[in-house]
Design an enzyme around this catalytic site. Structure first.
Site, mmCIF file in Angstrom:
data_model
loop_
_atom_site.group_PDB
_atom_site.id
_atom_site.type_symbol
_atom_site.label_atom_id
_atom_site.label_comp_id
_atom_site.label_asym_id
_atom_site.label_seq_id
_atom_site.Cartn_x
_atom_site.Cartn_y
_atom_site.Cartn_z
ATOM 1 N N ARG A 233 0.832 -1.207 0.000
ATOM 2 C CA ARG A 233 0.000 0.000 0.000
ATOM 3 C C ARG A 233 0.865 1.256 0.000
ATOM 4 O O ARG A 233 0.568 2.244 -0.685
ATOM 5 C CB ARG A 233 -0.919 -0.012 1.220
ATOM 6 C CG ARG A 233 -1.853 1.193 1.311
ATOM 7 C CD ARG A 233 -2.870 0.985 2.427
ATOM 8 N NE ARG A 233 -3.766 2.130 2.535
ATOM 9 C CZ ARG A 233 -3.748 3.005 3.518
ATOM 10 N NH1 ARG A 233 -2.862 2.879 4.498
ATOM 11 N NH2 ARG A 233 -4.583 4.009 3.541
ATOM 12 N N HIS B 54 0.626 4.058 -2.916
ATOM 13 C CA HIS B 54 0.183 5.412 -2.598
ATOM 14 C C HIS B 54 1.249 6.452 -2.921
ATOM 15 O O HIS B 54 0.919 7.585 -3.263
ATOM 16 C CB HIS B 54 -0.223 5.502 -1.128
ATOM 17 C CG HIS B 54 -1.596 4.970 -0.871
ATOM 18 N ND1 HIS B 54 -2.491 5.580 -0.027
ATOM 19 C CD2 HIS B 54 -2.238 3.890 -1.375
ATOM 20 C CE1 HIS B 54 -3.623 4.888 -0.011
ATOM 21 N NE2 HIS B 54 -3.482 3.854 -0.824
ATOM 22 N N HIS C 225 -5.100 -6.651 -4.462
ATOM 23 C CA HIS C 225 -5.944 -6.712 -3.270
ATOM 24 C C HIS C 225 -6.078 -8.126 -2.735
ATOM 25 O O HIS C 225 -6.748 -8.347 -1.727
ATOM 26 C CB HIS C 225 -7.332 -6.136 -3.570
ATOM 27 C CG HIS C 225 -7.356 -4.641 -3.561
ATOM 28 N ND1 HIS C 225 -7.967 -3.906 -4.549
ATOM 29 C CD2 HIS C 225 -6.828 -3.753 -2.695
ATOM 30 C CE1 HIS C 225 -7.816 -2.621 -4.280
ATOM 31 N NE2 HIS C 225 -7.129 -2.502 -3.170
ATOM 32 N N THR C 226 -5.447 -9.075 -3.413
ATOM 33 C CA THR C 226 -5.336 -10.411 -2.828
ATOM 34 C C THR C 226 -4.575 -10.350 -1.515
ATOM 35 O O THR C 226 -4.722 -11.227 -0.658
ATOM 36 C CB THR C 226 -4.632 -11.372 -3.811
ATOM 37 O OG1 THR C 226 -4.696 -12.697 -3.301
ATOM 38 C CG2 THR C 226 -3.186 -10.990 -4.029
ATOM 39 N N TRP D 279 -10.244 -9.239 1.137
ATOM 40 C CA TRP D 279 -10.825 -9.558 -0.174
ATOM 41 C C TRP D 279 -10.779 -11.062 -0.447
ATOM 42 O O TRP D 279 -11.522 -11.556 -1.268
ATOM 43 C CB TRP D 279 -10.074 -8.827 -1.277
ATOM 44 C CG TRP D 279 -10.383 -7.369 -1.403
ATOM 45 C CD1 TRP D 279 -11.287 -6.785 -2.259
ATOM 46 C CD2 TRP D 279 -9.788 -6.290 -0.673
ATOM 47 N NE1 TRP D 279 -11.290 -5.423 -2.092
ATOM 48 C CE2 TRP D 279 -10.379 -5.086 -1.127
ATOM 49 C CE3 TRP D 279 -8.824 -6.214 0.325
ATOM 50 C CZ2 TRP D 279 -10.035 -3.835 -0.624
ATOM 51 C CZ3 TRP D 279 -8.477 -4.967 0.839
ATOM 52 C CH2 TRP D 279 -9.081 -3.797 0.364
ATOM 53 N N THR D 280 -9.844 -11.748 0.227
ATOM 54 C CA THR D 280 -9.649 -13.177 -0.039
ATOM 55 C C THR D 280 -9.560 -13.952 1.271
ATOM 56 O O THR D 280 -9.442 -13.370 2.354
ATOM 57 C CB THR D 280 -8.354 -13.411 -0.845
ATOM 58 O OG1 THR D 280 -7.222 -13.035 -0.043
ATOM 59 C CG2 THR D 280 -8.364 -12.612 -2.141
ATOM 60 N N ASP E 228 -1.822 -14.457 -4.767
ATOM 61 C CA ASP E 228 -2.227 -15.395 -5.806
ATOM 62 C C ASP E 228 -3.355 -14.759 -6.623
ATOM 63 O O ASP E 228 -3.566 -13.542 -6.533
ATOM 64 C CB ASP E 228 -2.654 -16.738 -5.198
ATOM 65 C CG ASP E 228 -3.771 -16.585 -4.164
ATOM 66 O OD1 ASP E 228 -4.462 -15.542 -4.167
ATOM 67 O OD2 ASP E 228 -3.965 -17.511 -3.350
ATOM 68 N N ASP F 160 -14.272 -2.788 -7.040
ATOM 69 C CA ASP F 160 -14.054 -4.194 -7.377
ATOM 70 C C ASP F 160 -15.140 -4.676 -8.335
ATOM 71 O O ASP F 160 -14.848 -5.296 -9.366
ATOM 72 C CB ASP F 160 -14.068 -5.056 -6.112
ATOM 73 C CG ASP F 160 -12.986 -4.658 -5.116
ATOM 74 O OD1 ASP F 160 -11.852 -4.425 -5.559
ATOM 75 O OD2 ASP F 160 -13.286 -4.587 -3.916
#
Length: 314
Positions: free
Chosen positions: A35, A39, A193-194, A209-210, A217, A238
């Site tokens: 992140r 950013h 975002h995984t 998210w996962t 992955d 998303d």
């Protein structure tokens, strides 16, 4: 301030890489490091030639903007005298206490990166932050991303809007095209975002998210195609990847073929990490210098042999 990318600087980069690898692995801070890299780079404006991966996020004015909500509190609250006791407390805590402390722990990315910077003061903040993003992807099982050092540090904060999770496809396309990135880049980078999760105190959203937010992955795309799953996050940005006719084929492709996603992600991440950056034309290395030395020595030997042969021929 210009960065002199000589052989010594390259050695320092490799030492920094090793320290980042150890730090990110031991503290499970890969999502925050990624992140940070995003950013810092995401302020780039291709037309104005401003912003980009230049270390400007270290300035308080940029750090305290809405899209970095909450991070400034940790920076203001902590000092070098407080961070080590806190980390000892966090890592010695049981699972329940760790869950309570994690939101605060996740805000330590700035101080954690400062810890590495203190060991390698010659490395620019701009290089440090982007290298941290590259290492974060690699140590969590993601693709190897080529890294070219030499970014200059900004001397003031950047302007530049970052993606708003409450907006749709047109917003994403406007922002990323401002940076000079394509539809393919938008979808590939969204797959990052995984890693990680949203925190309510920072973004008004909560959850990962996962199923495994510390593994890089293609499960972000797999989950996206499944639809909403209890406990997992799907933001408007998303869902826009599914609804948009140009984004959707990439989502299906990356959900089906992880190798294809990794290849696309590595290309797009490298592009993001080099926005507005003009790499040095020639980057020296110890190997290059050694090879050159061998080549010169070989040339001398060959010349000597030829010279002696010609003398005998006379």
């Amino acid at each position: 301030m210009a960065v002199n990318v000589d052989a010594e600087y390259l050695k320092e980069i490799e030492k920094t890489r090793r320290d980042l690898r150890a730090l990110i692995s031991s503290r499970n801070c890969a999502p925050i490091m990624l992140r940070l890299a995003w950013h810092d780079a995401g302020t780039y404006d291709a037309k104005k030639k401003t912003g980009g991966p230049n270390g400007s996020i270290r300035f308080k004015e940029e750090l305290t903007r809405p899209h970095n909500k909450g991070l400034e509190k940790a920076v203001a609250f902590c000092s070098e005298f407080m961070i080590k006791p806190f980390l000892r407390c966090y890592y010695s805590s049981g699972p329940d206490n760790k869950r309570l402390l994690f939101p605060l722990m996740s805000k330590f990315w700035f101080l954690i990166s400062e810890e590495v910077k203190a060991k390698h003061p010659r490395v620019s903040y701009a290089d440090l932050y982007q290298l941290a993003g590259v290492v974060a992807v690699e140590v969590t099982g993601g693709p190897a991303i080529p890294f070219t050092p030499g970014r200059k540090d900004a001397d003031s904060p950047d302007d530049g809007e970052l993606p708003n999770p409450n907006e749709g496809a047109s917003h994403l396309r406007t922002l990323f095209s401002r940076m000079g990135l394509s539809d393919r880049d938008i979808v590939a980078l969204s797959g990052g975002h995984t890693l990680g999760r949203a925190h309510k105190e920072r973004s008004d959203f909560e959850g990962p998210w996962t199923q495994d937010p510390l593994k890089f992955d293609n499960s972000y795309f797999v989950e996206l195609l499944k639809g909403e799953t209890p406990g997992l996050l799907q933001l408007k940005t998303d869902k826009a990847l599914l609804d948009d006719l140009k984004f959707h084929p990439f989502v299906k492709l990356y959900a089906k073929d992880e190798d294809m996603f990794f290849k696309a992600y590595a290309i797009s991440h490298k592009k993001l990490s080099e926005l507005g950056f003009n790499p040095p034309r020639r980057i020296p290395s110890a190997v290059t210098e050694q090879t050159l030395g061998i080549a010169v020595a070989a040339a001398v030997v060959i010349f000597t042999i030829c010279y002696e042969a010609s003398r005998r021929g006379k």
